[in-house]
Design an enzyme around this catalytic site. Sequence first.
Site, mmCIF file in Angstrom:
data_model
loop_
_atom_site.group_PDB
_atom_site.id
_atom_site.type_symbol
_atom_site.label_atom_id
_atom_site.label_comp_id
_atom_site.label_asym_id
_atom_site.label_seq_id
_atom_site.Cartn_x
_atom_site.Cartn_y
_atom_site.Cartn_z
ATOM 1 C CG ASP A 93 -0.407 -0.133 2.537
ATOM 2 O OD1 ASP A 93 0.942 0.099 2.675
ATOM 3 O OD2 ASP A 93 -1.016 -0.130 3.421
ATOM 4 C CG ASP A 267 -5.902 -5.588 1.764
ATOM 5 O OD1 ASP A 267 -6.559 -5.105 0.933
ATOM 6 O OD2 ASP A 267 -5.749 -5.521 2.860
ATOM 7 C CB CYS A 305 -10.847 -27.328 6.983
ATOM 8 S SG CYS A 305 -9.342 -26.261 6.871
ATOM 9 C CB CYS A 307 -6.047 -25.992 7.332
ATOM 10 S SG CYS A 307 -6.592 -26.022 8.985
ATOM 11 C CB CYS A 310 -9.319 -28.840 9.997
ATOM 12 S SG CYS A 310 -9.925 -27.437 10.347
ATOM 13 C CG HIS A 336 -9.267 -22.939 10.331
ATOM 14 N ND1 HIS A 336 -9.632 -24.164 9.506
ATOM 15 C CD2 HIS A 336 -10.278 -22.233 10.597
ATOM 16 C CE1 HIS A 336 -11.083 -24.031 9.451
ATOM 17 N NE2 HIS A 336 -11.465 -22.856 9.909
HETATM 18 ZN ZN LIG Z 1 -8.806 -25.865 8.992
#
Ligand SMILES: [Zn+2]
Length: 376
Positions: A93, A267, A305, A307, A310, A336
């Site tokens: 930015d 963003d 999920c 990730c 998880c 996550h």
């Molecule tokens: Zn997750």
Amino acid sequence: MTTKFSFTLKATDGKARLGVIDTPRGQIRTPAFMPVGTAATVKAMMPESVAATGADILLGNTYHLMLRPTAERIDRLGGLHKFMNWQKPILTDSGGFQVMSLSGLRKLTEEGVTFKSHVDGSKHHLSPERSMEIQRLLGSDIVMCFDECPALPADRDRIAESMRLSMRWAERSREAFGDRPGHALFGIQQGGLEQDLREESAEALKVIGFEGYAIGGLAVGEGQEAMFDCLDYAPDMLPVDKPRYLMGVGKPDDIVGAVKRGVDMMDCVLPSRSGRTGQVFTRHGVLNIKNARHQDDPRPLDEQCGCPACRNYSRAYLHHVFRSHEIISSMLLTWHNLHYFQDLMQGMRDAIAEGRFDAWEATFHAQRAEGDIAPL
Ligand SMILES: [Zn+2]
């Protein structure tokens, strides 16, 4: 690999757009969500973990980096990519938004802004020319014009005056940016919630000419309904063949609504900041891991999920490490949340490619309406 910066629009579904930005540092699949790496780090995440969530690009903050460790030091150390060990594209930015939020600590003139550092009270100056210099020293791939953004609500005269100043600064930013193949300069549309001012701003930017166009001055307190009303027309005023970036947005439903209205990039600090405060984003809405109902729950945050939080940990464990103030809590919850946001973008990209965005959106809202998975 390309030596140029370019945008290819690959498909549309309604106003939603699927595209790809090619840069010398790699491709950015759009619609894209950019995690925020304020101080040359996405807090609690290793750069390779950020990449593993599916992020193609990060956002860095000129204001923070110019004060500490300074753009000159980062330049001497080989630029921001090397400094923070992130080799993919970086958008910075201009510093404008953060400096303008320092009410009382700044002085605004036609030339630029003088302000006091929140770190040590030292005096600094930002102008279109200085902002371009800092972003060049950082080695940013996508550079933002230096602009002014009034908080909403503001009266129309104030918004018009501010927008016209930003357009004069956009011209000075373009001039100061110079000729830098492989790097892009984005203009920023202003004009608050006034349609004619948004139009005037878009026309001024198009005359100057940019590699991409941002929609600025939204998500500053106007609320989702007013923001969507503005997004019903603002993106349409920008060139079809250039990326459109909605700055500082947002919550998952804000993001979906923006993509539906023709936005390509966004963003927000929300997924990373929320990861540190125990707010977890899932397809069923937000859950608060500090809530006692999670303390005996062996299930993951979200069954679907992929990730590490998880795959390998229960809600009970995540509740425990959050309540114990363990560092791994911020690491896992941030991972996550970033993974969730990137999955959301991938879901929309697939839906646009296959011409089923409306159906995808209906499912998105229906799952959220169901709420969190029933307690044990
Ligand atoms: Zn997750």
